[in-house]
Design a protein around this motif. Sequence first.
Motif, PDB file in Angstrom:
ATOM      1  N   MET A  36       0.837  -1.191   0.000  1.00 22.45           N
ATOM      2  CA  MET A  36       0.000   0.000   0.000  1.00 22.45           C
ATOM      3  C   MET A  36       0.872   1.240   0.000  1.00 22.45           C
ATOM      4  O   MET A  36       1.807   1.370   0.807  1.00 22.45           O
ATOM      5  N   ALA A  37       0.572   2.115  -0.946  1.00 24.74           N
ATOM      6  CA  ALA A  37       1.377   3.319  -1.124  1.00 24.74           C
ATOM      7  C   ALA A  37       0.958   4.399  -0.130  1.00 24.74           C
ATOM      8  O   ALA A  37      -0.236   4.556   0.156  1.00 24.74           O
ATOM      9  N   PRO A  38       1.931   5.172   0.394  1.00 23.00           N
ATOM     10  CA  PRO A  38       1.602   6.286   1.292  1.00 23.00           C
ATOM     11  C   PRO A  38       1.260   7.539   0.499  1.00 23.00           C
ATOM     12  O   PRO A  38       1.450   7.593  -0.720  1.00 23.00           O
ATOM     13  N   CYS A  39       0.758   8.540   1.195  1.00 22.70           N
ATOM     14  CA  CYS A  39       0.404   9.798   0.537  1.00 22.70           C
ATOM     15  C   CYS A  39       0.465  10.941   1.541  1.00 22.70           C
ATOM     16  O   CYS A  39      -0.203  10.899   2.586  1.00 22.70           O
ATOM     17  N   TRP A  40       1.284  11.949   1.220  1.00 21.96           N
ATOM     18  CA  TRP A  40       1.231  13.208   1.965  1.00 21.96           C
ATOM     19  C   TRP A  40       0.120  14.063   1.360  1.00 21.96           C
ATOM     20  O   TRP A  40       0.027  14.218   0.134  1.00 21.96           O
ATOM     21  N   ALA A  41      -0.746  14.594   2.213  1.00 20.87           N
ATOM     22  CA  ALA A  41      -1.814  15.497   1.777  1.00 20.87           C
ATOM     23  C   ALA A  41      -1.554  16.882   2.352  1.00 20.87           C
ATOM     24  O   ALA A  41      -1.406  17.043   3.575  1.00 20.87           O
ATOM     25  N   GLY A  42      -1.489  17.878   1.488  1.00 23.69           N
ATOM     26  CA  GLY A  42      -1.331  19.251   1.930  1.00 23.69           C
ATOM     27  C   GLY A  42      -2.676  19.958   1.964  1.00 23.69           C
ATOM     28  O   GLY A  42      -3.473  19.834   1.027  1.00 23.69           O
ATOM     29  N   LEU A  43      -2.949  20.679   3.055  1.00 24.87           N
ATOM     30  CA  LEU A  43      -4.230  21.360   3.246  1.00 24.87           C
ATOM     31  C   LEU A  43      -3.945  22.857   3.332  1.00 24.87           C
ATOM     32  O   LEU A  43      -3.210  23.305   4.226  1.00 24.87           O
ATOM     33  N   PHE A  44      -4.534  23.642   2.439  1.00 23.55           N
ATOM     34  CA  PHE A  44      -4.210  25.066   2.349  1.00 23.55           C
ATOM     35  C   PHE A  44      -5.479  25.898   2.212  1.00 23.55           C
ATOM     36  O   PHE A  44      -6.415  25.513   1.512  1.00 23.55           O
ATOM     37  N   ALA A  45      -5.480  27.044   2.915  1.00 21.50           N
ATOM     38  CA  ALA A  45      -6.565  28.015   2.776  1.00 21.50           C
ATOM     39  C   ALA A  45      -5.964  29.336   2.317  1.00 21.50           C
ATOM     40  O   ALA A  45      -4.855  29.721   2.755  1.00 21.50           O
ATOM     41  N   PHE A  46      -6.684  30.034   1.445  1.00 20.24           N
ATOM     42  CA  PHE A  46      -6.213  31.304   0.903  1.00 20.24           C
ATOM     43  C   PHE A  46      -7.294  32.361   1.105  1.00 20.24           C
ATOM     44  O   PHE A  46      -8.486  32.042   1.186  1.00 20.24           O
ATOM     45  N   SER A  47      -6.874  33.601   1.153  1.00 18.99           N
ATOM     46  CA  SER A  47      -7.839  34.681   1.382  1.00 18.99           C
ATOM     47  C   SER A  47      -8.659  35.003   0.139  1.00 18.99           C
ATOM     48  O   SER A  47      -9.789  35.480   0.241  1.00 18.99           O
ATOM     49  N   ASP A  48      -8.093  34.735  -1.035  1.00 11.76           N
ATOM     50  CA  ASP A  48      -8.779  35.045  -2.275  1.00 11.76           C
ATOM     51  C   ASP A  48      -8.769  33.815  -3.189  1.00 11.76           C
ATOM     52  O   ASP A  48      -7.892  32.952  -3.078  1.00 11.76           O
ATOM     53  N   PRO A  49      -9.715  33.730  -4.100  1.00 11.18           N
ATOM     54  CA  PRO A  49      -9.745  32.589  -5.025  1.00 11.18           C
ATOM     55  C   PRO A  49      -8.486  32.504  -5.880  1.00 11.18           C
ATOM     56  O   PRO A  49      -7.950  33.538  -6.323  1.00 11.18           O
ATOM     57  N   LEU A  50      -7.999  31.310  -6.104  1.00 11.61           N
ATOM     58  CA  LEU A  50      -6.854  31.098  -6.987  1.00 11.61           C
ATOM     59  C   LEU A  50      -7.330  31.068  -8.431  1.00 11.61           C
ATOM     60  O   LEU A  50      -8.362  30.459  -8.736  1.00 11.61           O
ATOM     61  N   PRO A  51      -6.583  31.681  -9.320  1.00  8.20           N
ATOM     62  CA  PRO A  51      -7.017  31.741 -10.730  1.00  8.20           C
ATOM     63  C   PRO A  51      -6.688  30.462 -11.496  1.00  8.20           C
ATOM     64  O   PRO A  51      -6.140  30.522 -12.595  1.00  8.20           O
ATOM     65  N   LEU A  52      -7.040  29.326 -10.913  1.00  6.63           N
ATOM     66  CA  LEU A  52      -6.814  28.058 -11.595  1.00  6.63           C
ATOM     67  C   LEU A  52      -8.072  27.697 -12.378  1.00  6.63           C
ATOM     68  O   LEU A  52      -9.196  27.820 -11.862  1.00  6.63           O
ATOM     69  N   PRO A  53      -7.920  27.213 -13.624  1.00  9.22           N
ATOM     70  CA  PRO A  53      -9.085  26.993 -14.496  1.00  9.22           C
ATOM     71  C   PRO A  53      -9.789  25.654 -14.251  1.00  9.22           C
ATOM     72  O   PRO A  53     -10.307  25.057 -15.182  1.00  9.22           O
ATOM     73  N   PHE A  54      -9.813  25.184 -13.038  1.00 11.59           N
ATOM     74  CA  PHE A  54     -10.466  23.920 -12.708  1.00 11.59           C
ATOM     75  C   PHE A  54     -10.745  23.894 -11.214  1.00 11.59           C
ATOM     76  O   PHE A  54     -10.200  24.689 -10.442  1.00 11.59           O
ATOM     77  N   ASP A  55     -11.602  22.964 -10.807  1.00 11.98           N
ATOM     78  CA  ASP A  55     -11.880  22.752  -9.380  1.00 11.98           C
ATOM     79  C   ASP A  55     -11.198  21.501  -8.853  1.00 11.98           C
ATOM     80  O   ASP A  55     -11.113  21.305  -7.631  1.00 11.98           O
ATOM     81  N   GLY A  56     -10.766  20.655  -9.742  1.00 14.81           N
ATOM     82  CA  GLY A  56     -10.018  19.470  -9.365  1.00 14.81           C
ATOM     83  C   GLY A  56      -9.243  18.980 -10.553  1.00 14.81           C
ATOM     84  O   GLY A  56      -9.689  19.135 -11.703  1.00 14.81           O
ATOM     85  N   ALA A  69     -18.584  25.061   3.363  1.00 11.75           N
ATOM     86  CA  ALA A  69     -18.580  26.468   3.754  1.00 11.75           C
ATOM     87  C   ALA A  69     -17.808  27.272   2.714  1.00 11.75           C
ATOM     88  O   ALA A  69     -16.905  26.752   2.058  1.00 11.75           O
ATOM     89  N   PRO A  70     -18.172  28.543   2.542  1.00 12.84           N
ATOM     90  CA  PRO A  70     -17.440  29.360   1.566  1.00 12.84           C
ATOM     91  C   PRO A  70     -15.984  29.543   1.983  1.00 12.84           C
ATOM     92  O   PRO A  70     -15.623  29.400   3.151  1.00 12.84           O
ATOM     93  N   GLY A  71     -15.159  29.845   1.017  1.00 12.81           N
ATOM     94  CA  GLY A  71     -13.743  30.048   1.283  1.00 12.81           C
ATOM     95  C   GLY A  71     -12.892  29.281   0.299  1.00 12.81           C
ATOM     96  O   GLY A  71     -13.331  28.289  -0.294  1.00 12.81           O
ATOM     97  N   GLU A  72     -11.677  29.769   0.097  1.00 17.47           N
ATOM     98  CA  GLU A  72     -10.756  29.155  -0.862  1.00 17.47           C
ATOM     99  C   GLU A  72      -9.844  28.173  -0.129  1.00 17.47           C
ATOM    100  O   GLU A  72      -8.855  28.565   0.510  1.00 17.47           O
ATOM    101  N   ARG A  73     -10.198  26.892  -0.197  1.00 15.73           N
ATOM    102  CA  ARG A  73      -9.425  25.830   0.455  1.00 15.73           C
ATOM    103  C   ARG A  73      -9.033  24.795  -0.592  1.00 15.73           C
ATOM    104  O   ARG A  73      -9.871  24.387  -1.404  1.00 15.73           O
ATOM    105  N   TRP A  74      -7.771  24.385  -0.520  1.00 19.05           N
ATOM    106  CA  TRP A  74      -7.264  23.426  -1.497  1.00 19.05           C
ATOM    107  C   TRP A  74      -6.643  22.235  -0.786  1.00 19.05           C
ATOM    108  O   TRP A  74      -6.006  22.376   0.260  1.00 19.05           O
ATOM    109  N   VAL A  75      -6.866  21.070  -1.366  1.00 18.39           N
ATOM    110  CA  VAL A  75      -6.219  19.831  -0.925  1.00 18.39           C
ATOM    111  C   VAL A  75      -5.288  19.388  -2.033  1.00 18.39           C
ATOM    112  O   VAL A  75      -5.695  19.293  -3.201  1.00 18.39           O
ATOM    113  N   VAL A  76      -4.036  19.131  -1.673  1.00 15.41           N
ATOM    114  CA  VAL A  76      -3.031  18.720  -2.652  1.00 15.41           C
ATOM    115  C   VAL A  76      -2.447  17.392  -2.206  1.00 15.41           C
ATOM    116  O   VAL A  76      -1.904  17.284  -1.100  1.00 15.41           O
TER     117      VAL A  76
END
Length: 827
Positions: free
Chosen positions: A651-671, A692-699
């Motif tokens: 079974m492979a491991p995975c680091w997950a990064g959790l990030f919140a930003f004050s403004d939306p990121l200009p990325l052209p996708f949601d996933g 909830a509203p807010g710019e949160r990303w999981v990487v």
Amino acid sequence: MAGTRLLPPHLATRVHAPGGEAGPSPRPGSYVLYWMRTAARGHDNPALDVARSMSRELGIPFFVYHGLSERYPYASDRHHRFILEGARDVEAEFARQGIGYAFHLERPGQRGAHLRLLAHDAALLVTEDMPVTPLSTWTGKLAEEVPLWAVDTACLAPMRLVPPDRTHRAFRFREAVRDGQRRWLHEPWPALDPGPSTEAFLPRLPFQPLRLAGADLSGLIATCRIDHSVGPIPHTPGGSRAGYARWAAFREVGLERYADQRNDPLKPGVSRMSAYLHYGHVSPFRIAREAAVVGGRGATKYLDELLIWREMAYGFCAHHPNHATVAGIPEWARSTLRQHEADPRDPLSWERMARGRTGDSLWDAAQRSLLIHGELHNNARMTWGKAILGWTRTMEDALDRMVDLNHRYALDGRDPASYGGLLWCLGQFDRPFSPEQPVFGAVRSRSTGGHARRLDVAEYGERTARPAWENRPRVAVVGAGLSGLMSARILADHGLEVTVFDKGRRPGGRANTREHGAHRFDHGAQFFTIRDPRLRPYLNSWIQEGVVAEWKGRLARIRGGVLETAKPDPRYVGDPGMIRLAEHLGGGARVESGRRIESARRGGTGWVLTDADGNQSGEFDWVLVAVPAPQAVALLEEVPRLRESAASVEMAPCWAGLFAFSDPLPLPFDGAFVEGGPISWLARDGSKPGRAPGERWVVHATPGWTRAHLGLERDVAAEEILAAFRAWSEGSLGLGDALPTPTFQRAHRWGYALATEPLLDGCLVDADAGIGVCGDWCLGGRVEGALLSGAALAGRILGQASADPGNPLGDSGQGRSGPIQWELALP
């Protein structure tokens, strides 16, 4: 038909040719083939007699092909087990008679168009006339390729000879069949001379026939791609011997009381023979004859139900192919129900109804009878069916729900008599009533409240909630991920005693939601898809109940810096977080959280579990291990075979990064699925429904990157993942300095995120030791695999119950069938 003139009259009148009234004559061929389906018996069987007779007339041998498909509607361990047990009796009966018999069980490595291949060389194909889909559809398709005769094996008065207009009301049907039934009510079914003793014939077969005597039925069923969440019924084993044993007990004790006690589920008033009649394990000719010999009010009423109401339903289905739709009910009923569709209703999900969790005590007790025991007292079934109309939006939805719940759980489901009873709930075989009632209009209403006033609902509920096992096992589930929770729920719904142990504070495993103050992240499983039809009813229920919702975000796939739109499969998420699904599955379960189980040892009478603090729990008859493979190894020390299998899974491991930003990121996708580089997946968590509203990303980092950085501290890992995120967005997407400094960042390490090569075994079981293993690593990975693996393991446990012909629903006047009844000789 031209060919049937070669038959004795009592057989010729029972033959129906799906291709038309003229019917096909036999063609040149090597043999007569009897395709056995719903008359699984070697006696009082008109289809068998037709095949034998035509074999003699044509001067060629005959044999019997009996197949069990994975693809029939509502295929499950319950129906499979009953059918296989019946086939085992047929195998023994044909061996005594010297009849060639080949049984085929569809399963991995044993799939193919075997019947079509055998039919290619047949002069004539004989089968039973069963006028319900899919059997009628399959029959019609084969009739286009080979001369085919369908024989009525179910009714004393041949169903096709009854005029269609006499199949709508009982009094008209009774007049139409009186003369046709009289002969077979008082005469034994003619036994054909078996002829000179010859060796049983079998042609060269395109498959290896399954020998049922001594076969491990539970193990075979476990390999089939069917619904493992519906368990076998140990107190209702299939087969002619069990069926006639039940009938003999009822005939001697209960038949005389039938007229007075048949409507009370708490009294010993019914025969419980419908499943055996449905699959043809017993002969309706024999049952009717023996009831007529007993005589009296009880027998007279029993024969009215058996020969009028049951056979009327067969005749109706035979003449009305639309019987599975609301087109099968009278026009007056459709009209009044349509006029009342806007009446206030309380729509309930399939899952709430299937599990008997509507809140209506009587209805839930009736549904538990179906779910746990595979049967429902006919008087209770009428109330059960009519209540569904008020819990669905339309009459079409009501009929669909009735059909689903009845056919899925009842051993007598998918039967013309079933359709007769279900359609009656919507007005069929009945007349209009006044004054009109809400929802029902002029259709006869029948409230659960009114029924409850003439029944001790508490006692009825206590009886139907009893498990089908004589001694229900105590089950421990280690791991409250989705596979463990699914397994625990299925077992508990079948009445077993289940305790779930989990090391976490909350259930869910990798299908969890991480909370950091006001920030919530789906840090493990990001979404799920459901492609397997066995899970579709659950998904629809979860959507209806607001447990999950479709994530309609913009999803992309990025290869070498090139952004493409991802395949538009429906993707679902828990609402308002992935953990919602786990909370739903675990609702009501006995879960001991915060307990890391580190060992499982066999004690004096079962398994004893020991947690990290040295606390012990037990003893359990079964332990179900539902944790990642490397963690399962430590719990499987006493079962080396399972331990070795678990140890082979990486079974492979995975680091997950959790990030919140004050403004939306200009990325052209949601996933986005990312190929190449340190990142494998990233998602705008706030784009999912219910968040909830807010710019949160999981990487998510790739397994390779994670392995190389496995020892990082969480804060350092978060910085490294953020740097990779920034470099990737600036380099691969050319966004320049678009990625700002996050207002929140954290990392979570999943030590066992995904199996690199899942076992594809469904689950692992050692039935002798009483231990099993499930998880997404057993069945293809991801959420769907976890759910199916948990269901598969639950099915293996339910399949271990030994046959016990008692009646946990309560004393039916039959007691427990003793060894003398089990040794009843077949005719």
